[in-house]
Design a protein around this motif. Structure first.
Motif, short mmCIF file in Angstrom:
data_model
loop_
_atom_site.label_atom_id
_atom_site.label_comp_id
_atom_site.label_asym_id
_atom_site.label_seq_id
_atom_site.Cartn_x
_atom_site.Cartn_y
_atom_site.Cartn_z
N TRP A 1 56.99 -20.53 119.51
CA TRP A 1 55.51 -20.48 118.91
C TRP A 1 54.35 -20.43 119.91
O TRP A 1 54.79 -21.21 121.09
N ARG A 2 53.55 -19.55 119.84
CA ARG A 2 52.46 -19.84 120.93
C ARG A 2 51.07 -19.69 120.10
O ARG A 2 50.98 -19.00 119.09
N THR B 1 43.86 -20.03 118.53
CA THR B 1 44.09 -18.72 117.63
C THR B 1 45.35 -19.11 116.70
O THR B 1 46.08 -19.98 117.16
N PRO B 2 45.72 -18.49 115.80
CA PRO B 2 46.78 -18.46 114.91
C PRO B 2 47.95 -18.47 115.84
O PRO B 2 48.17 -17.71 116.71
N LEU B 3 48.86 -19.24 115.19
CA LEU B 3 50.38 -19.15 115.74
C LEU B 3 50.96 -18.02 115.69
O LEU B 3 50.91 -17.29 114.58
N THR C 1 58.01 -24.11 111.64
CA THR C 1 56.84 -23.78 112.38
C THR C 1 56.05 -25.04 112.54
O THR C 1 55.80 -26.06 111.77
N PRO C 2 55.44 -25.40 113.82
CA PRO C 2 54.92 -26.56 114.17
C PRO C 2 53.58 -26.55 113.63
O PRO C 2 52.79 -25.85 113.32
N THR C 3 53.31 -27.90 112.98
CA THR C 3 52.09 -28.17 112.35
C THR C 3 50.90 -28.37 113.31
O THR C 3 51.05 -29.10 114.19
N ILE C 4 49.87 -27.84 113.43
CA ILE C 4 48.76 -27.89 114.35
C ILE C 4 47.40 -28.04 113.27
O ILE C 4 47.20 -27.23 112.91
#
Length: 269
Positions: A254-255, A186-188, A175-178
């Motif tokens: 992921w979006r 918004t949440p991934l 999961t990419p770190t944002i």
């Protein structure tokens, strides 16, 4: 002194920055053998009605090509001069610019989507996320995708073991770190799309050679790993004697959508 002696210095490994900048040296091979991305994954990442899309860290244009084929206005930003040259040749319909995720050469709110294929792990997230938010219109979308080889297939697992020998970089397809301190997204959401890339069996050697780990190894060590790939192709029951193969992948996607009216959109008084 024995080469197994603990005091023998190990070969220095390339830094993260050196690996990130290594791809230009193998840009032609990268363009020739790296896989594209399945339509279902692209459909899922793109927001409805998207017209102007940024392919960020676009490489040689594997994703760019698929976006242009959809009739979208595509800006492809890539820091490597060698990769950009291949991209411009491969996808003349794209608007190609030099730049990085930390300094995107586009105006505020100018794109409907920012897509990142196979590159998020090279970004300075603390700087890149606000920059991506800046160029996205409110309601626009960030999409991140990695092609991950399907290691449940025996020969694929063996191939992966070879090309990761001595690799100090941890797996990146997580999961990419944002680091979204401004609450701009918004949440991934996550989705997986299975597919397979059809390629010549002999191209597994070239595919291995395009990885940053091998690109930055001393020549003798690189050749040792590439020769091991050739032996796998020649001897594994699923590969031996075959001229064409299907390499199975999972497109891990992921979006997140750009939130409207956040503090990040406020203009200083």
């Amino acid at each position: 002194m024995s080469t197994d002696d603990a005091s023998t210095p190990a070969t220095p490994r390339a830094s993260h920055a050196e690996r990130a900048s290594s791809f230009g040296a193998g840009a032609g091979e990268y363009r020739a053998v790296r896989p594209s991305y399945p339509d279902a994954a692209i459909d899922w990442m793109l927001p409805a009605g998207a017209r102007h899309v940024l392919d960020l860290a676009a490489g040689t244009g594997k994703l760019t090509e698929r976006l242009v084929a959809r009739g979208l206005h595509v800006t492809a930003v890539e820091p490597s001069e060698g990769m950009r040259a291949e991209l411009q040749d491969a996808v003349p319909g794209a608007h190609v610019l030099p730049g990085t995720a930390e300094r995107i050469p586009l105006e505020d709110g100018s794109v409907d989507a920012v897509l990142v294929a196979q590159a998020w792990h090279w970004f300075d997230v603390a700087t890149a996320v606000p920059e991506i938010a800046r160029v996205l219109r409110p309601g626009g979308r960030l999409g991140v995708v990695w092609n991950v080889r399907d290691h449940t297939v025996d020969w694929v697992e063996s191939f992966t073991e070879i090309i990761h020998r001595g690799d100090s970089l941890e797996p990146v397809h997580r999961t990419p770190t944002i680091d979204d301190a401004d609450g701009a997204f918004t949440p991934l959401e996550h989705a997986t799309f299975s597919w397979a890339d059809h390629l010549p069996a002999r191209s597994l050697r070239t595919l291995a050679s395009t990885r940053s780990h091998l690109l930055t190894l001393p020549p003798a060590e690189r050749d040792e790993l590439l020769d091991a790939v050739d032996r796998l192709v020649a001897t594994h029951p699923a590969l031996a004697g075959r001229t064409e193969i299907d390499l199975p992948y999972r497109a891990e996607c992921w979006r997140a959508d750009r939130v409207r009216g956040t503090d990040a959109d406020a203009v200083d008084a």
